[in-house]
Write a protein that holds these residues in place. Sequence first.
Motif, PDB file in Angstrom:
ATOM      1  N   GLU A  28       0.851  -1.193   0.000  1.00 26.38           N
ATOM      2  CA  GLU A  28       0.000   0.000   0.000  1.00 26.38           C
ATOM      3  C   GLU A  28       0.889   1.245   0.000  1.00 26.38           C
ATOM      4  O   GLU A  28       1.717   1.412   0.901  1.00 26.38           O
ATOM      5  CB  GLU A  28      -0.900   0.011   1.237  1.00 26.38           C
ATOM      6  CG  GLU A  28      -1.764   1.259   1.336  1.00 26.38           C
ATOM      7  CD  GLU A  28      -2.490   1.381   2.661  1.00 26.38           C
ATOM      8  OE1 GLU A  28      -3.326   2.299   2.777  1.00 26.38           O
ATOM      9  OE2 GLU A  28      -2.213   0.586   3.586  1.00 26.38           O
ATOM     10  N   VAL A  29       0.728   2.105  -1.008  1.00 25.66           N
ATOM     11  CA  VAL A  29       1.459   3.369  -1.040  1.00 25.66           C
ATOM     12  C   VAL A  29       0.752   4.327  -0.087  1.00 25.66           C
ATOM     13  O   VAL A  29      -0.393   4.721  -0.322  1.00 25.66           O
ATOM     14  CB  VAL A  29       1.521   3.948  -2.474  1.00 25.66           C
ATOM     15  CG1 VAL A  29       2.210   5.312  -2.453  1.00 25.66           C
ATOM     16  CG2 VAL A  29       2.251   2.989  -3.413  1.00 25.66           C
ATOM     17  N   VAL A  30       1.436   4.695   1.000  1.00 25.16           N
ATOM     18  CA  VAL A  30       0.809   5.533   2.030  1.00 25.16           C
ATOM     19  C   VAL A  30       1.158   7.007   1.886  1.00 25.16           C
ATOM     20  O   VAL A  30       0.490   7.863   2.468  1.00 25.16           O
ATOM     21  CB  VAL A  30       1.181   5.048   3.452  1.00 25.16           C
ATOM     22  CG1 VAL A  30       0.616   3.659   3.702  1.00 25.16           C
ATOM     23  CG2 VAL A  30       2.698   5.068   3.675  1.00 25.16           C
ATOM     24  N   ALA A  31       2.197   7.325   1.100  1.00 24.35           N
ATOM     25  CA  ALA A  31       2.573   8.730   0.916  1.00 24.35           C
ATOM     26  C   ALA A  31       3.492   8.855  -0.294  1.00 24.35           C
ATOM     27  O   ALA A  31       4.193   7.905  -0.655  1.00 24.35           O
ATOM     28  CB  ALA A  31       3.272   9.277   2.156  1.00 24.35           C
ATOM     29  N   GLU A  32       3.469  10.054  -0.899  1.00 16.97           N
ATOM     30  CA  GLU A  32       4.342  10.367  -2.025  1.00 16.97           C
ATOM     31  C   GLU A  32       4.913  11.764  -1.815  1.00 16.97           C
ATOM     32  O   GLU A  32       4.209  12.659  -1.363  1.00 16.97           O
ATOM     33  CB  GLU A  32       3.560  10.358  -3.348  1.00 16.97           C
ATOM     34  CG  GLU A  32       2.895   9.048  -3.683  1.00 16.97           C
ATOM     35  CD  GLU A  32       2.064   9.136  -4.958  1.00 16.97           C
ATOM     36  OE1 GLU A  32       2.403   9.963  -5.838  1.00 16.97           O
ATOM     37  OE2 GLU A  32       1.069   8.393  -5.069  1.00 16.97           O
ATOM     38  N   VAL A  33       6.206  11.932  -2.133  1.00 16.49           N
ATOM     39  CA  VAL A  33       6.832  13.259  -2.079  1.00 16.49           C
ATOM     40  C   VAL A  33       7.641  13.473  -3.353  1.00 16.49           C
ATOM     41  O   VAL A  33       8.085  12.519  -3.984  1.00 16.49           O
ATOM     42  CB  VAL A  33       7.740  13.439  -0.835  1.00 16.49           C
ATOM     43  CG1 VAL A  33       6.937  13.346   0.450  1.00 16.49           C
ATOM     44  CG2 VAL A  33       8.879  12.437  -0.830  1.00 16.49           C
ATOM     45  N   GLY A  34       7.815  14.748  -3.714  1.00 20.94           N
ATOM     46  CA  GLY A  34       8.542  15.083  -4.928  1.00 20.94           C
ATOM     47  C   GLY A  34       9.860  15.781  -4.673  1.00 20.94           C
ATOM     48  O   GLY A  34      10.546  16.185  -5.617  1.00 20.94           O
ATOM     49  N   ARG A  35      10.227  15.926  -3.401  1.00 18.65           N
ATOM     50  CA  ARG A  35      11.481  16.599  -3.041  1.00 18.65           C
ATOM     51  C   ARG A  35      12.210  15.788  -1.978  1.00 18.65           C
ATOM     52  O   ARG A  35      11.582  15.208  -1.087  1.00 18.65           O
ATOM     53  CB  ARG A  35      11.205  18.001  -2.477  1.00 18.65           C
ATOM     54  CG  ARG A  35      10.585  18.969  -3.450  1.00 18.65           C
ATOM     55  CD  ARG A  35      10.266  20.302  -2.755  1.00 18.65           C
ATOM     56  NE  ARG A  35      11.433  20.871  -2.113  1.00 18.65           N
ATOM     57  CZ  ARG A  35      12.286  21.720  -2.706  1.00 18.65           C
ATOM     58  NH1 ARG A  35      12.079  22.095  -3.940  1.00 18.65           N
ATOM     59  NH2 ARG A  35      13.318  22.193  -2.047  1.00 18.65           N
ATOM     60  N   GLY A  36      13.531  15.799  -2.069  1.00 20.31           N
ATOM     61  CA  GLY A  36      14.328  15.068  -1.092  1.00 20.31           C
ATOM     62  C   GLY A  36      14.197  15.613   0.315  1.00 20.31           C
ATOM     63  O   GLY A  36      14.230  14.858   1.288  1.00 20.31           O
ATOM     64  N   ASP A  37      14.022  16.935   0.434  1.00 16.12           N
ATOM     65  CA  ASP A  37      13.938  17.530   1.765  1.00 16.12           C
ATOM     66  C   ASP A  37      12.568  17.325   2.419  1.00 16.12           C
ATOM     67  O   ASP A  37      12.334  17.783   3.532  1.00 16.12           O
ATOM     68  CB  ASP A  37      14.325  19.013   1.743  1.00 16.12           C
ATOM     69  CG  ASP A  37      13.545  19.822   0.722  1.00 16.12           C
ATOM     70  OD1 ASP A  37      12.617  19.276   0.082  1.00 16.12           O
ATOM     71  OD2 ASP A  37      13.874  21.008   0.534  1.00 16.12           O
ATOM     72  N   GLN A  38      11.656  16.642   1.731  1.00 17.31           N
ATOM     73  CA  GLN A  38      10.356  16.296   2.323  1.00 17.31           C
ATOM     74  C   GLN A  38      10.329  14.857   2.838  1.00 17.31           C
ATOM     75  O   GLN A  38       9.386  14.440   3.502  1.00 17.31           O
ATOM     76  CB  GLN A  38       9.241  16.449   1.269  1.00 17.31           C
ATOM     77  CG  GLN A  38       9.073  17.865   0.765  1.00 17.31           C
ATOM     78  CD  GLN A  38       8.124  17.934  -0.432  1.00 17.31           C
ATOM     79  OE1 GLN A  38       7.956  16.962  -1.166  1.00 17.31           O
ATOM     80  NE2 GLN A  38       7.507  19.089  -0.618  1.00 17.31           N
ATOM     81  N   LEU A  39      11.368  14.111   2.536  1.00 17.96           N
ATOM     82  CA  LEU A  39      11.353  12.671   2.788  1.00 17.96           C
ATOM     83  C   LEU A  39      11.369  12.316   4.270  1.00 17.96           C
ATOM     84  O   LEU A  39      10.582  11.471   4.723  1.00 17.96           O
ATOM     85  CB  LEU A  39      12.534  12.007   2.073  1.00 17.96           C
ATOM     86  CG  LEU A  39      12.545  10.490   2.031  1.00 17.96           C
ATOM     87  CD1 LEU A  39      11.324   9.949   1.315  1.00 17.96           C
ATOM     88  CD2 LEU A  39      13.808   9.988   1.343  1.00 17.96           C
ATOM     89  N   VAL A  40      12.228  12.937   5.044  1.00 17.66           N
ATOM     90  CA  VAL A  40      12.332  12.590   6.464  1.00 17.66           C
ATOM     91  C   VAL A  40      11.017  12.884   7.182  1.00 17.66           C
ATOM     92  O   VAL A  40      10.519  12.051   7.951  1.00 17.66           O
ATOM     93  CB  VAL A  40      13.511  13.338   7.134  1.00 17.66           C
ATOM     94  CG1 VAL A  40      13.519  13.089   8.636  1.00 17.66           C
ATOM     95  CG2 VAL A  40      14.838  12.897   6.525  1.00 17.66           C
ATOM     96  N   GLN A  41      10.428  14.043   6.918  1.00 17.28           N
ATOM     97  CA  GLN A  41       9.158  14.397   7.566  1.00 17.28           C
ATOM     98  C   GLN A  41       8.051  13.423   7.176  1.00 17.28           C
ATOM     99  O   GLN A  41       7.251  13.003   8.006  1.00 17.28           O
ATOM    100  CB  GLN A  41       8.758  15.832   7.198  1.00 17.28           C
ATOM    101  CG  GLN A  41       7.521  16.337   7.933  1.00 17.28           C
ATOM    102  CD  GLN A  41       7.687  16.339   9.438  1.00 17.28           C
ATOM    103  OE1 GLN A  41       8.779  16.593   9.962  1.00 17.28           O
ATOM    104  NE2 GLN A  41       6.616  16.038  10.168  1.00 17.28           N
TER     105      GLN A  41
END
Length: 201
Positions: A28-41
Amino acid sequence: MIRLLLADDQDLVRGGLSALLNLEPDIEVVAEVGRGDQLVQAAREHTPDVALVDIEMPGMDGIEAVRQITAAGLSARCLIVTTFGRPGYLRRAMDAGAAGFVVKDTPSDQLAQMVRRVAAGDRVVDPTLAADSLAGGINPLTEREQQVLRAAAEGGSIRAIAARLHLSQGTVRNHLSAAIGKTGAENRHDAARQAMHSGWL
């Protein structure tokens, strides 16, 4: 159910991966981000089991984001997926704490299986890339030489690079000279280009 976080700056690629992997009965894909600096959060908020991470992203590259996830002690295990199958990237990713490394042309059924293996605690690496990495040897550049070359790639004079990195101009020249020698380059710009091509930066 394996909870998956996707990180890729290309909307089409991210959407395609999400659609394909959501078809799997146990992912199950629970989240998607388009920037590296959003990944940790995102990893903190959504507590994924696995993060599928691209290398080339704005804000922060995927390898540094993986390093930060590992340093923060988050539960997500990271699987690097990239267009750039460069041996230097593989070594840097594994050193940063990645649990696997695959290239984007991996068939979707194999990618899903790699996600499962990473979630189960295994390490997975594209076999061709692993062989190339062994044949290519280790990154000859020191951490400081890499830092100076990255700054040189962004442009600017020796003085500007020295000021940006809080080093003396002589120290910058010494590191650039060493990097040029190790890469067999003609100048600092060529050294940065070659190092990037090899995945050392």
